[in-house]
Design a protein around this motif. Structure first.
Motif, PDB file in Angstrom:
ATOM      1  N   GLN A 135      -3.253  17.988   0.848  1.00  0.00           N
ATOM      2  CA  GLN A 135      -3.093  19.430   1.034  1.00  0.00           C
ATOM      3  C   GLN A 135      -2.954  19.792   2.512  1.00  0.00           C
ATOM      4  O   GLN A 135      -2.084  20.562   2.899  1.00  0.00           O
ATOM      5  CB  GLN A 135      -4.308  20.155   0.436  1.00  0.00           C
ATOM      6  CG  GLN A 135      -4.219  21.656   0.565  1.00  0.00           C
ATOM      7  CD  GLN A 135      -5.431  22.369  -0.070  1.00  0.00           C
ATOM      8  OE1 GLN A 135      -6.294  21.736  -0.700  1.00  0.00           O
ATOM      9  NE2 GLN A 135      -5.487  23.676   0.092  1.00  0.00           N
ATOM     10  N   TYR A 136      -3.809  19.202   3.362  1.00  0.00           N
ATOM     11  CA  TYR A 136      -3.869  19.668   4.758  1.00  0.00           C
ATOM     12  C   TYR A 136      -3.079  18.788   5.735  1.00  0.00           C
ATOM     13  O   TYR A 136      -2.675  19.266   6.799  1.00  0.00           O
ATOM     14  CB  TYR A 136      -5.335  19.783   5.215  1.00  0.00           C
ATOM     15  CG  TYR A 136      -6.118  20.794   4.409  1.00  0.00           C
ATOM     16  CD1 TYR A 136      -5.766  22.145   4.453  1.00  0.00           C
ATOM     17  CD2 TYR A 136      -7.180  20.410   3.598  1.00  0.00           C
ATOM     18  CE1 TYR A 136      -6.469  23.089   3.695  1.00  0.00           C
ATOM     19  CE2 TYR A 136      -7.890  21.344   2.848  1.00  0.00           C
ATOM     20  CZ  TYR A 136      -7.533  22.671   2.892  1.00  0.00           C
ATOM     21  OH  TYR A 136      -8.219  23.594   2.153  1.00  0.00           O
ATOM     22  N   SER A 137      -2.881  17.517   5.433  1.00  0.00           N
ATOM     23  CA  SER A 137      -2.093  16.622   6.308  1.00  0.00           C
ATOM     24  C   SER A 137      -1.324  15.631   5.441  1.00  0.00           C
ATOM     25  O   SER A 137      -1.637  14.445   5.389  1.00  0.00           O
ATOM     26  CB  SER A 137      -3.012  15.845   7.267  1.00  0.00           C
ATOM     27  OG  SER A 137      -3.614  16.695   8.208  1.00  0.00           O
ATOM     28  N   PRO A 138      -0.281  16.135   4.740  1.00  0.00           N
ATOM     29  CA  PRO A 138       0.389  15.293   3.732  1.00  0.00           C
ATOM     30  C   PRO A 138       0.978  14.000   4.290  1.00  0.00           C
ATOM     31  O   PRO A 138       1.083  13.012   3.553  1.00  0.00           O
ATOM     32  CB  PRO A 138       1.483  16.207   3.169  1.00  0.00           C
ATOM     33  CG  PRO A 138       1.531  17.407   4.045  1.00  0.00           C
ATOM     34  CD  PRO A 138       0.247  17.514   4.780  1.00  0.00           C
ATOM     35  N   ASP A 139       1.352  13.967   5.566  1.00  0.00           N
ATOM     36  CA  ASP A 139       1.961  12.739   6.100  1.00  0.00           C
ATOM     37  C   ASP A 139       0.932  11.722   6.589  1.00  0.00           C
ATOM     38  O   ASP A 139       1.284  10.597   6.925  1.00  0.00           O
ATOM     39  CB  ASP A 139       2.914  13.074   7.260  1.00  0.00           C
ATOM     40  CG  ASP A 139       4.080  13.903   6.768  1.00  0.00           C
ATOM     41  OD1 ASP A 139       4.424  13.769   5.572  1.00  0.00           O
ATOM     42  OD2 ASP A 139       4.625  14.715   7.555  1.00  0.00           O
ATOM     43  N   ALA A 140      -0.313  12.139   6.672  1.00  0.00           N
ATOM     44  CA  ALA A 140      -1.353  11.228   7.179  1.00  0.00           C
ATOM     45  C   ALA A 140      -1.556  10.078   6.201  1.00  0.00           C
ATOM     46  O   ALA A 140      -1.231  10.178   5.015  1.00  0.00           O
ATOM     47  CB  ALA A 140      -2.658  11.992   7.369  1.00  0.00           C
ATOM     48  N   TRP A 141      -2.107   8.986   6.686  1.00  0.00           N
ATOM     49  CA  TRP A 141      -2.423   7.830   5.837  1.00  0.00           C
ATOM     50  C   TRP A 141      -3.904   7.793   5.529  1.00  0.00           C
ATOM     51  O   TRP A 141      -4.737   8.035   6.408  1.00  0.00           O
ATOM     52  CB  TRP A 141      -1.991   6.522   6.504  1.00  0.00           C
ATOM     53  CG  TRP A 141      -0.530   6.289   6.326  1.00  0.00           C
ATOM     54  CD1 TRP A 141       0.470   6.826   7.086  1.00  0.00           C
ATOM     55  CD2 TRP A 141       0.095   5.480   5.322  1.00  0.00           C
ATOM     56  NE1 TRP A 141       1.694   6.403   6.615  1.00  0.00           N
ATOM     57  CE2 TRP A 141       1.488   5.574   5.533  1.00  0.00           C
ATOM     58  CE3 TRP A 141      -0.380   4.691   4.270  1.00  0.00           C
ATOM     59  CZ2 TRP A 141       2.410   4.899   4.718  1.00  0.00           C
ATOM     60  CZ3 TRP A 141       0.534   4.019   3.468  1.00  0.00           C
ATOM     61  CH2 TRP A 141       1.911   4.132   3.694  1.00  0.00           C
ATOM     62  N   PHE A 142      -4.196   7.463   4.296  1.00  0.00           N
ATOM     63  CA  PHE A 142      -5.571   7.389   3.807  1.00  0.00           C
ATOM     64  C   PHE A 142      -5.941   5.911   3.706  1.00  0.00           C
ATOM     65  O   PHE A 142      -5.403   5.189   2.864  1.00  0.00           O
ATOM     66  CB  PHE A 142      -5.619   8.060   2.426  1.00  0.00           C
ATOM     67  CG  PHE A 142      -6.995   8.306   1.880  1.00  0.00           C
ATOM     68  CD1 PHE A 142      -7.643   9.519   2.108  1.00  0.00           C
ATOM     69  CD2 PHE A 142      -7.635   7.346   1.107  1.00  0.00           C
ATOM     70  CE1 PHE A 142      -8.913   9.765   1.574  1.00  0.00           C
ATOM     71  CE2 PHE A 142      -8.905   7.577   0.585  1.00  0.00           C
ATOM     72  CZ  PHE A 142      -9.544   8.792   0.819  1.00  0.00           C
ATOM     73  N   LEU A 143      -6.788   5.453   4.618  1.00  0.00           N
ATOM     74  CA  LEU A 143      -7.209   4.051   4.621  1.00  0.00           C
ATOM     75  C   LEU A 143      -8.538   3.990   3.878  1.00  0.00           C
ATOM     76  O   LEU A 143      -9.544   4.512   4.362  1.00  0.00           O
ATOM     77  CB  LEU A 143      -7.371   3.530   6.055  1.00  0.00           C
ATOM     78  CG  LEU A 143      -6.239   3.880   7.035  1.00  0.00           C
ATOM     79  CD1 LEU A 143      -6.501   3.251   8.408  1.00  0.00           C
ATOM     80  CD2 LEU A 143      -4.880   3.418   6.488  1.00  0.00           C
ATOM     81  N   ASN A 144      -8.508   3.395   2.698  1.00  0.00           N
ATOM     82  CA  ASN A 144      -9.717   3.416   1.871  1.00  0.00           C
ATOM     83  C   ASN A 144     -10.437   2.092   1.849  1.00  0.00           C
ATOM     84  O   ASN A 144      -9.845   1.056   1.542  1.00  0.00           O
ATOM     85  CB  ASN A 144      -9.383   3.786   0.422  1.00  0.00           C
ATOM     86  CG  ASN A 144     -10.652   3.821  -0.412  1.00  0.00           C
ATOM     87  OD1 ASN A 144     -11.575   4.590  -0.110  1.00  0.00           O
ATOM     88  ND2 ASN A 144     -10.736   2.962  -1.417  1.00  0.00           N
ATOM     89  N   TYR A 145     -11.721   2.114   2.157  1.00  0.00           N
ATOM     90  CA  TYR A 145     -12.550   0.949   1.865  1.00  0.00           C
ATOM     91  C   TYR A 145     -13.794   1.347   1.092  1.00  0.00           C
ATOM     92  O   TYR A 145     -14.749   0.584   1.009  1.00  0.00           O
ATOM     93  CB  TYR A 145     -12.856   0.107   3.123  1.00  0.00           C
ATOM     94  CG  TYR A 145     -12.840   0.830   4.428  1.00  0.00           C
ATOM     95  CD1 TYR A 145     -11.625   1.108   5.062  1.00  0.00           C
ATOM     96  CD2 TYR A 145     -14.018   1.253   5.032  1.00  0.00           C
ATOM     97  CE1 TYR A 145     -11.589   1.794   6.252  1.00  0.00           C
ATOM     98  CE2 TYR A 145     -13.983   1.949   6.223  1.00  0.00           C
ATOM     99  CZ  TYR A 145     -12.767   2.218   6.832  1.00  0.00           C
ATOM    100  OH  TYR A 145     -12.739   2.918   8.001  1.00  0.00           O
TER     101      TYR A 145
END
Ligand code: NAD
Ligand code: G6P
Ligand code: MN
Length: 441
Positions: A135-145
């Motif tokens: 919603q707020y930063s659609p181009d950002a990457w979500f690095l999940n651990y």
């Protein structure tokens, strides 16, 4: 060089201070202009944030810092989310470990019934964070651990297929550090590996130095004698329980001496041994609460009380520098070779193309390109098919709020001896997780 803005979700995590110190140590590789902490527990986060604020003012005053519980503030104008949340915190980890033990079953954070229970809690919360990012930063990457990474990764594949998400685990990295130390290399980065499996469920099939020399025979020999135990005490996971896990890798490897295994396979191959040596009243959650949690929160409180980080025993989490490598790979299109949890899509040619598998990938600005590992042997294939079905059934159970599918998942887990035990366990887990799981029908 461009400077990046990073949100750490799970700001109150015990790993946050080590990661912040690691980021500060790597600013030449990944310049940062802003760090934000986001957590849904304001009080817990405040201790870590209070210390971080002081550390940043001392070491990198040019970096803007905010700690918030407001999603819009946290997720606007950012390049990366580094997500390590634990839904239900250690209080629920303790239940994940102790409830199965009451039924004579392995009690573990990410494997078997404990991992399934944790998965049912994590899925919704991780998806919520992804939705905030989208919603707020659609181009950002979500690095999940955030764990259990296998189940969370399957949920992201199935339920958020179009978001920029990378799922990664640090266990192979930790094991590779031990391998490197065992054969006298100064760093795991001197090795190039082939590996396949599921998260916390995989095997190394080839390990070479940069000139292409085969290192696997030497490593196999070390593991067949000592597991991953080495003499290097500077390495992470130094607690006695981790040492026994590293030693047990010797018995895990015996099942397929041609490869070297992920340590987590011990829970699937030797569950009776694990149960016999567990203390049902004092599990790993208790060790962590009495150890790492007390230490980290104690040190942060000291920094706040003293108004300075001078003399703190908090240290850089060197081993977490893979997170910088990952962010750099995306930001600067480095095509670094890393093990990630990705949709199989043919990388393991004789395995479900929709399975989330752990394989080496080249990582660039478009995300990961999995490297083909080819056909896998019948033994591993059989194990992985059973385990991936468990993971997929958990995600389906969560999505469809299905008691039946979760019972099937528990019954299919190698660690659970029968459908009856699975049902008894499920009923206890439902009771314990009322505040976190969808209501199952
Ligand atoms: P922790 O309990 O200290 O920290 C987790 C934080 O997440 C807490 O401050 C909690 O309040 C917060 N949180 C919980 N639900 C949230 C939500 N919905 N939104 C925002 N914040 C939320 O736990 P920890 O031991 O530091 O571990 C953190 C996570 O990292 C766990 O999931 C752990 O399993 C995972 N982990 C993964 C790897 C890996 O290899 N993938 C390695 C280490 C740790
Ligand atoms: C390894 C695994 C993680 C797991 C962690 C648990 O790093 O890869 O997935 O969360 O160990 O460590 P702990 O010290 O909390 O038991
Ligand atoms: Mn892991």
């Amino acid at each position: 060089m461009k400077k990046f803005s990073i949100t750490i979700a799970g700001g109150g995590s015990t790993f946050t201070p080590g990661i912040v110190l690691m980021l500060l140590d790597n600013l030449d590789k990944l310049p940062i202009n802003e760090i934000k902490f986001y957590d849904n527990d304001e009080e817990r986060q405040a201790v870590i944030a209070g210390a971080t604020d002081i550390i940043l003012k001392e070491k990198a005053p040019e970096i803007t810092f905010t700690a918030t519980t407001d999603p819009e503030t946290a997720f606007s104008n950012i390049d990366f989310v580094m997500a390590h949340i634990r839904t239900g915190k250690y209080a629920m980890r303790e239940k994940d470990e102790k409830i199965p033990l009451k039924h004579g079953v392995v009690g573990q954070e990410t494997c078997g019934p404990g991992g399934i229970a944790y998965g049912m809690r994590s899925i919704g919360d991780v998806l919520e964070l992804i939705d905030f990012k989208d919603q707020y930063s659609p181009d950002a990457w979500f690095l999940n651990y955030s764990n259990p990474a296998a189940i969370v990764a399957e949920a992201t594949r199935k339920l958020r297929p179009d978001s920029n998400i990378l799922n990664i685990c640090d266990m192979p990295i930790g094991i590779e550090e031990l391998m490197a130390s065992a054969i006298g290399l100064s760093s795991r980065k001197e090795m190039e590996v082939k590996y396949y499996g599921l998260n916390h469920f995989g095997w190394w099939t080839d390990i070479r130095d940069k000139e292409g020399n085969d290192l696997l025979p030497q490593i196999r020999e070390h593991v067949s004698k000592y597991g991953y135990v080495t003499v290097d005490e500077s390495i992470q996971h130094a607690d006695a329980s981790w040492n026994s896990t590293f030693a047990k890798a010797k018995d895990v490897q015996a099942l397929d001496p041609a490869t070297v295994p992920n340590t987590y396979l011990k829970y699937y191959f030797y569950p009776d041994h694990e149960v016999a040596k567990s203390d049902p009243n004092y599990t790993r959650a208790n060790e962590v609460m009495d150890g790492r949690e007390k230490f980290v929160f104690g040190e942060c409180q000291k920094i706040i009380d003293n108004g300075t980080s001078e003399g703190t025993e908090l240290h850089i989490d060197e081993h977490a520098s893979y997170i910088v490598d990952l962010a750099r790979a995306i930001a600067f299109n480095t095509k670094e070779r890393m093990l990630l949890i990705v949709e199989n899509n043919g990388a393991i040619s004789n395995f479900d193309p929709t399975a989330m598998v752990e394989v080496p990938c080249l990582v660039g600005s478009q995300g990961p390109e999995p490297l083909v590992q080819g056909e896998i042997p019948r033994f591993q294939k059989g194990l992985m098919e059973q385990q991936v079905a468990v993971e997929k059934l958990v995600v389906e159970a969560w999505n469809e709020k299905s008691y039946q599918k979760l019972w099937q998942a528990l019954t299919l887990s190698r660690i659970v001896p029968s459908a009856q035990v699975a049902k008894d366990l499920l009923d206890d887990l439902i009771e314990a997780n009322k505040a976190y799981w969808p209501e199952l029908t």
